[in-house]
Enzyme design. Sequence first.
Site, PDB file in Angstrom:
ATOM      1  N   ARG A 241      88.771  60.661  29.567  1.00 21.13           N
ATOM      2  CA  ARG A 241      88.893  60.796  28.364  1.00 21.13           C
ATOM      3  C   ARG A 241      90.176  60.016  27.826  1.00 21.13           C
ATOM      4  O   ARG A 241      91.335  60.373  28.515  1.00 21.13           O
ATOM      5  CB  ARG A 241      89.022  62.353  27.935  1.00 21.13           C
ATOM      6  CG  ARG A 241      88.939  62.510  26.444  1.00 21.13           C
ATOM      7  CD  ARG A 241      88.785  64.039  26.325  1.00 21.13           C
ATOM      8  NE  ARG A 241      90.118  64.827  26.423  1.00 21.13           N
ATOM      9  CZ  ARG A 241      90.512  65.926  25.814  1.00 21.13           C
ATOM     10  NH1 ARG A 241      89.699  66.316  24.689  1.00 21.13           N
ATOM     11  NH2 ARG A 241      91.456  66.588  26.009  1.00 21.13           N
TER      12      ARG A 241
ATOM     13  N   ASP B 101      88.776  75.230  35.614  1.00 22.21           N
ATOM     14  CA  ASP B 101      88.295  73.826  35.615  1.00 22.21           C
ATOM     15  C   ASP B 101      87.552  73.604  36.938  1.00 22.21           C
ATOM     16  O   ASP B 101      87.927  73.909  38.266  1.00 22.21           O
ATOM     17  CB  ASP B 101      89.738  72.982  36.065  1.00 22.21           C
ATOM     18  CG  ASP B 101      89.442  71.571  35.982  1.00 22.21           C
ATOM     19  OD1 ASP B 101      89.873  70.848  35.325  1.00 22.21           O
ATOM     20  OD2 ASP B 101      88.490  71.109  36.805  1.00 22.21           O
TER      21      ASP B 101
ATOM     22  N   THR C 235      92.617  58.353  21.721  1.00 21.19           N
ATOM     23  CA  THR C 235      91.564  58.575  20.902  1.00 21.19           C
ATOM     24  C   THR C 235      90.726  59.683  21.222  1.00 21.19           C
ATOM     25  O   THR C 235      90.041  60.129  20.390  1.00 21.19           O
ATOM     26  CB  THR C 235      90.576  57.264  21.103  1.00 21.19           C
ATOM     27  OG1 THR C 235      90.094  57.450  22.459  1.00 21.19           O
ATOM     28  CG2 THR C 235      91.369  56.032  21.007  1.00 21.19           C
TER      29      THR C 235
ATOM     30  N   ASP D 166      88.695  71.175  39.890  1.00 20.75           N
ATOM     31  CA  ASP D 166      89.803  71.708  40.457  1.00 20.75           C
ATOM     32  C   ASP D 166      89.157  72.768  41.533  1.00 20.75           C
ATOM     33  O   ASP D 166      89.596  72.933  42.661  1.00 20.75           O
ATOM     34  CB  ASP D 166      90.815  72.033  39.632  1.00 20.75           C
ATOM     35  CG  ASP D 166      91.643  71.097  39.265  1.00 20.75           C
ATOM     36  OD1 ASP D 166      91.606  69.928  39.459  1.00 20.75           O
ATOM     37  OD2 ASP D 166      92.267  71.248  38.017  1.00 20.75           O
TER      38      ASP D 166
HETATM   39  N1  URA Z   1      85.454  71.344  32.246  1.00 22.51           N
HETATM   40  C1  URA Z   1      86.011  72.177  33.011  1.00 22.51           C
HETATM   41  O1  URA Z   1      86.121  72.106  34.134  1.00 22.51           O
HETATM   42  N2  URA Z   1      85.990  73.496  32.561  1.00 22.51           N
HETATM   43  C2  URA Z   1      85.856  74.047  31.329  1.00 22.51           C
HETATM   44  O2  URA Z   1      86.137  75.011  30.930  1.00 22.51           O
HETATM   45  C3  URA Z   1      85.857  73.145  30.286  1.00 22.51           C
HETATM   46  C4  URA Z   1      85.531  71.520  30.791  1.00 22.51           C
END
Ligand code: URA
Length: 210
Positions: free
Chosen positions: A105, A201, A109, A204
């Site tokens: 991302r 995430d 933008t 992660d």
């Molecule tokens: N990507 C992720 O890994 N977790 C989220 O909650 C949103 C996007």
Amino acid sequence: MDNHLTIVDHPLVQHKLTLMREKDTSTAVFRQLLREISQFLAYEVTRELPMTNKVIDTPLMEMDAPVLAGRKLALVSILRAGNGLLDGMLELIPSARVGFVGLYRDEETLQPVQYYFKVPTELNKRLVIAVDPMLATGNSSAAAIDLLKKAGATNIRFLCLLAAPEGVARMKEAHPDVPIVTAALDERLNEKGYIVPGLGDAGDRMFGTK
Ligand code: URA
């Protein structure tokens, strides 16, 4: 598959998903659970694969037996978290062809930018299953599907672990022809774009990068 959104509410999937959500679940267990759930999701997303018959010999007699028809399907992982779903699916569908789409991302933008794209040939003749565990805003998923369509794909499905209503709406608007299969539809996105209640995430948590 007619419905745009299918939620796989099987008890084993829901139980495993709850374990994944818990913040103290270890990286190793998280990854293993994702692998296991991916196989239930794969079962659902391939439910309507076209079949044909072939004559085989069982030890007892000849039989006209069902087999999958057509070109081998393509699994496309949206990097990097998609890889966590890919491994388990490949155990179930070992002959599938595999593609990768890398998007990041742009911080200014906020739009997805492509950094990697490698997909199997003859996408137009294959069922293409794009995989990404988290359907959050839907921006990168919609962009990945745009790229797959540009590469010739016409029969695409999207498989994720968790979806937010915002992401489902975005995908429905951009790609109403792409059915979504997920294990759960959560409440919403928070101000940082995370799915809540969610699981944090996904990348992660599966790769231990936090
Ligand atoms: N990507 C992720 O890994 N977790 C989220 O909650 C949103 C996007």
